[in-house]
Write a protein that holds these residues in place. Structure first.
Motif, PDB file in Angstrom:
ATOM      1  N   UNK A  89      41.761  67.946  79.036  1.00  0.00           N
ATOM      2  CA  UNK A  89      43.085  67.926  79.681  1.00  0.00           C
ATOM      3  C   UNK A  89      43.119  68.916  80.842  1.00  0.00           C
TER       4      UNK A  89
ATOM      5  N   UNK B 239      63.028  70.731  82.063  1.00  0.00           N
ATOM      6  CA  UNK B 239      61.624  71.076  81.790  1.00  0.00           C
ATOM      7  C   UNK B 239      60.936  69.919  81.079  1.00  0.00           C
ATOM      8  N   UNK B 240      61.616  69.396  80.053  1.00  0.00           N
ATOM      9  CA  UNK B 240      61.042  68.289  79.293  1.00  0.00           C
ATOM     10  C   UNK B 240      60.820  67.078  80.195  1.00  0.00           C
TER      11      UNK B 240
ATOM     12  N   UNK C 173      47.297  72.129  76.464  1.00  0.00           N
ATOM     13  CA  UNK C 173      47.637  71.238  75.356  1.00  0.00           C
ATOM     14  C   UNK C 173      46.722  70.031  75.342  1.00  0.00           C
TER      15      UNK C 173
ATOM     16  N   UNK D 219      58.535  76.494  75.868  1.00  0.00           N
ATOM     17  CA  UNK D 219      58.288  77.175  77.144  1.00  0.00           C
ATOM     18  C   UNK D 219      59.561  77.406  77.955  1.00  0.00           C
ATOM     19  N   UNK D 220      60.659  76.761  77.559  1.00  0.00           N
ATOM     20  CA  UNK D 220      61.894  76.913  78.341  1.00  0.00           C
ATOM     21  C   UNK D 220      62.403  78.359  78.392  1.00  0.00           C
TER      22      UNK D 220
ATOM     23  N   UNK E  31      41.596  67.605  84.047  1.00  0.00           N
ATOM     24  CA  UNK E  31      42.407  66.668  84.835  1.00  0.00           C
ATOM     25  C   UNK E  31      43.372  67.427  85.729  1.00  0.00           C
TER      26      UNK E  31
ATOM     27  N   UNK F  45      56.830  57.335  72.502  1.00  0.00           N
ATOM     28  CA  UNK F  45      55.817  58.045  71.711  1.00  0.00           C
ATOM     29  C   UNK F  45      56.321  59.394  71.239  1.00  0.00           C
ATOM     30  N   UNK F  46      57.255  59.943  72.002  1.00  0.00           N
ATOM     31  CA  UNK F  46      57.858  61.223  71.597  1.00  0.00           C
ATOM     32  C   UNK F  46      59.027  60.989  70.634  1.00  0.00           C
ATOM     33  N   UNK F  47      59.170  59.738  70.193  1.00  0.00           N
ATOM     34  CA  UNK F  47      60.195  59.326  69.239  1.00  0.00           C
ATOM     35  C   UNK F  47      61.619  59.407  69.789  1.00  0.00           C
TER      36      UNK F  47
ATOM     37  N   UNK G 231      58.068  71.706  75.792  1.00  0.00           N
ATOM     38  CA  UNK G 231      59.189  72.017  76.687  1.00  0.00           C
ATOM     39  C   UNK G 231      60.129  73.012  76.038  1.00  0.00           C
ATOM     40  N   UNK G 232      60.389  72.801  74.753  1.00  0.00           N
ATOM     41  CA  UNK G 232      61.345  73.683  74.060  1.00  0.00           C
ATOM     42  C   UNK G 232      60.836  75.106  73.985  1.00  0.00           C
TER      43      UNK G 232
ATOM     44  N   UNK H 186      52.987  59.030  66.691  1.00  0.00           N
ATOM     45  CA  UNK H 186      54.065  59.414  67.601  1.00  0.00           C
ATOM     46  C   UNK H 186      54.688  60.724  67.104  1.00  0.00           C
ATOM     47  N   UNK H 187      55.325  61.444  68.003  1.00  0.00           N
ATOM     48  CA  UNK H 187      55.970  62.690  67.587  1.00  0.00           C
ATOM     49  C   UNK H 187      56.355  63.510  68.793  1.00  0.00           C
ATOM     50  N   UNK H 188      57.169  64.511  68.558  1.00  0.00           N
ATOM     51  CA  UNK H 188      57.694  65.296  69.686  1.00  0.00           C
ATOM     52  C   UNK H 188      56.700  66.322  70.216  1.00  0.00           C
ATOM     53  N   UNK H 189      55.653  65.856  70.864  1.00  0.00           N
ATOM     54  CA  UNK H 189      54.616  66.751  71.373  1.00  0.00           C
ATOM     55  C   UNK H 189      55.088  67.487  72.628  1.00  0.00           C
ATOM     56  N   UNK H 190      55.395  66.706  73.679  1.00  0.00           N
ATOM     57  CA  UNK H 190      55.845  67.319  74.939  1.00  0.00           C
ATOM     58  C   UNK H 190      57.197  68.005  74.710  1.00  0.00           C
ATOM     59  N   UNK H 191      57.995  67.409  73.848  1.00  0.00           N
ATOM     60  CA  UNK H 191      59.318  68.006  73.578  1.00  0.00           C
ATOM     61  C   UNK H 191      59.166  69.424  73.033  1.00  0.00           C
TER      62      UNK H 191
ATOM     63  N   UNK I 229      50.242  76.521  79.758  1.00  0.00           N
ATOM     64  CA  UNK I 229      50.572  75.731  78.566  1.00  0.00           C
ATOM     65  C   UNK I 229      49.463  74.722  78.234  1.00  0.00           C
TER      66      UNK I 229
ATOM     67  N   UNK J  49      63.429  68.197  66.845  1.00  0.00           N
ATOM     68  CA  UNK J  49      62.289  69.045  66.441  1.00  0.00           C
ATOM     69  C   UNK J  49      62.836  70.233  65.679  1.00  0.00           C
TER      70      UNK J  49
ATOM     71  N   UNK K 182      57.838  67.703  82.480  1.00  0.00           N
ATOM     72  CA  UNK K 182      56.556  67.655  81.767  1.00  0.00           C
ATOM     73  C   UNK K 182      56.194  66.223  81.371  1.00  0.00           C
TER      74      UNK K 182
END
Lengths: 537, 148
Positions: free
Chosen positions: B51, A491-492, B67, B121-122, B54, A448-450, B118-119, B110-115, B65, B1, A495
């Protein structure tokens, strides 16, 4: 009698059925690499054994041709196509990022192994009277055949033992990249020299051919890597994965033809095309789509190589073949293991690296096949090359497994051991079923994150997950899931897994609170063994 | 991204006013509205709050963070806020949170959401970056710090 087309179809059918079954039984009973089974099947059913005898209904399936060639032109063309696909995929699987990260140790180990293999291989031809001098094509081919490690066999063992990202594992993988590239450049030089042999071979000529081969290699590879992103964007316009993979392979074939026109072997162009795409995120898509083709073609290629072994020609040189195989073992175990001692490894690590570099496979067979069909080497030298491939492929996995039995660290300094470890997330579940379920969810969330997620083998729950320069290894062994990656992507990774665990918890709560599982089950089984109305939930 | 594109000067606040977790979340969502990609503010806030229910996204060292995913946004949107003095965000370390990175992405795409999360917040793992961020006087400085 059959027409040549019908005979070819029969031959192909027999080869596919026999290699698949032979490879399967050999792997299952003796736990040997499938490639050995395919080679042996080829030898058994080839024109120098059972293939020349009449079979029921079809007569001799693999007769010697009128020209004395062991395989028909159709089968040879098919096998050439298979070797191009094989090298295209080899290029695609090349892990340049790992190579660049571990380039110092990888280069030292790779170069030293290639140099010693070439020297001892060519030397074997000279010292045992197979070639009159070092520049003789037979010497050059025997040298080139021994250079390239078949990293696929080693990678499978590393993956099974979860040592893929160990210092030894990454050094082997990085060295194998160098080793493949050097082996292919050597092949380009040797082929170039053999093709212009009539002009007379001098050191000046060797330098000219080497410069030309190296120039084509560097030029095409640099161009390929520079244009890779643009090329991958172009391919993505076609949206569907099969179209993307077919186009990539099609361009690979075109480059293969061009490299042949430039006086080099076709596999070089195919390898460069694969290598260029290896840095893009299309790798897994193309790999997955071509996997089916690869599964059919490659056993046929290995069996065809086996079919070309003429036992009458090989037997008189059997002892030389054993010495050549011994040299091939020494050149990698010593040539790669000793330099590893100077790259921070102790004797455990050096032994693992040396043994890991030992198996030769597809590249050795392709080089030998090119030598045989170009007339540069005879069936005797070809047979020796096959013997060496069989012995090293047989010994490599056994020795490597033995080397990893001892859990002692492979690095000399403990602080290096700590630094070298990639970040690993481990999750332990109550049952293997649950672990597999969560694994599937993690795979789904990466998709889903491609990310491109690729399962290494249908027999094991090991996935490679990749996007641009990011790389993760996701594995499931019984109750445990393990996700490993480089420190910068920790980190990724954390998460991603944390979000999935939260999703899992929500799912379980929802299943308990909002879904009436009892009545669902009752409705499903009610009436199975009687009238539904009799059933009172 | 493509490097943190969703974060712009318009979606950065150097002085969040809210005194509670709920108020901070609402204020951050209002910042996101400024991006112009949000169709339904309340649906976005609900996705974020759901969110948080939870598990709190309050991490350590003052970082949070928040989201969520909802189809009320067209694409990934992000905001960054700083709360002087911090606020109780039910963080992992029990300390008040003062740096908030919020992202919302479409649920059905779909897409780089968590990515992305992470980027962005790193760099905040680094105490020096956090200190500079808290000391920043302009939104451009914040953007520059995170874009590196």
């Amino acid at each position: 009698m059959f027409s040549s087309e019908i005979r070819f179809i029969f031959q192909l059918g027999i080869l596919i059925v026999c290699t698949r079954m032979g490879g399967y039984w050999l792997r299952r009973w003796l736990r040997l690499p499938g490639v050995l089974g395919e080679l042996v099947v080829g030898m058994l059913i080839g024109p120098y054994a059972l293939g020349r005898l009449p079979w029921p209904l079809i007569g001799p399936p693999f007769p010697l041709s009128a020209t004395g060639s062991p395989v028909s032109p159709e089968l040879y063309a098919f096998s050439t196509f298979a070797s191009i696909v094989l090298l295209f995929l080899s290029g695609l699987e090349t892990d340049l990022s790992t190579f660049l990260r571990y380039s110092v140790a990888g280069t030292v180990v790779g170069v030293s192994g290639v140099a010693l293999s070439f020297f001892l291989g060519a030397g074997c031809a000279v010292w045992f009277g197979l070639a009159p001098g070092w520049l003789d094509p037979r010497a050059l081919f025997l040298g080139a055949i021994g250079t390239a490690t078949s990293v696929g066999i080693t990678a499978r063992i590393l993956s099974e033992r979860r040592k893929m990202d160990s210092p030894e594992g990454v050094t082997i993988l990085a060295a194998a990249v160098f080793d493949d590239v050097l082996g292919i450049i050597l092949l380009a030089i040797v082929v170039g020299m053999v093709r212009t042999e009539s002009a007379g071979i001098s050191w000046r000529h060797v330098l000219y051919v080497a410069a030309k081969a190296f120039g084509f290699w560097i030029g095409a590879t640099a161009l390929g890597l520079l244009c890779a992103r643009r090329f991958s964007r172009f391919l993505k316009h076609f949206k569907s994965a099969p179209a993307i993979a077919a186009l990539a392979l099609g361009f690979g074939l075109l480059l293969a033809g061009l490299s042949e026109m430039a006086g080099l072997a076709m596999i070089i162009g195919a390898y460069i095309m694969g290598l260029s795409l290896s840095r893009t995120d299309l790798v897994q898509v193309v790999q997955r789509e071509i996997e089916g083709l690869h599964n059919v073609l490659v056993p046929v290629f290995f069996a065809t190589m086996g079919m070309m072994v003429n036992f009458n020609q090989v037997l008189p040189l059997f002892k030389v073949g054993l010495v050549y195989s011994l040299f091939a073992i020494v050149s990698k175990v010593g040539g790669c293991g000793l330099p590893a001692l100077f790259c921070g490894f102790n004797h455990h690590g050096a032994a693992r690296i040396g043994v890991g570099m030992l198996p030769r496979g597809e590249v050795a067979l392709i080089v030998a096949g090119i030598g045989l069909t170009s007339g540069a080497i005879g069936q005797d030298v070809f047979g020796i090359a096959i013997l060496m491939t069989v012995i090293t492929t047989l010994l490599g996995p056994m020795l490597l497994t033995g080397c990893f039995e001892n859990p002692a660290p492979g690095l000399r300094h403990p602080e290096d051991v700590a630094k070298s470890q990639s970040k690993v997330i481990r999750l332990d579940f109550a049952t293997a079923d649950m672990a597999e379920f969560v694994l599937a969810r993690i795979v789904r969330s990466f998709r889903q994150e491609e990310f491109y997620v690729y399962r290494l083998s249908p027999d094991a729950w090991t996935y490679h997950i990749r996007k641009e320069n990011m790389f993760f290894i996701l594995e499931c062994d019984g109750h445990e899931i393990q996700l490993s990656t480089a420190a910068q992507y920790e980190t990724l990774a954390r998460l991603m897994v944390a979000e999935e665990m939260l999703n899992l918890r929500s799912m379980l709560h929802m299943a308990q609170d909002h879904v009436d599982l009892d009545s669902m089950e009752h409705n499903l089984v009610a009436g199975l063994f009687g009238e539904k109305e009799d059933f009172q939930p | 991204m493509s490097a943190k594109k969703p974060l712009t000067v318009e979606t950065i606040s150097l002085d969040l006013q809210g005194a509670t977790k709920e108020a901070i979340l609402a204020e951050m969502v209002d910042l996101l509205v400024a991006s112009g990609h949000i169709r339904d503010r309340d649906a976005v806030l609900k996705a974020i709050v759901d969110r948080e229910k939870r598990m709190s996204t309050g991490m350590q060292n003052g970082i949070a963070i928040p989201h969520g995913k909802t189809d009320s946004v067209d694409c990934l949107v992000a905001a960054l806020g700083i709360k002087r003095g911090g606020v109780d965000f039910e963080a992992l370390d029990g300390q008040p949170s003062n740096i908030f990175v919020m992202t919302v992405s479409p649920d059905s795409r779909t897409g780089p959401h968590i990515q992305f999360l992470a980027e962005i917040s790193r760099p905040l793992n680094d105490a020096a970056v956090r200190a500079k961020l808290l000391a920043a006087t302009t939104r451009e400085d914040v953007l520059k710090l995170l874009l590196g």
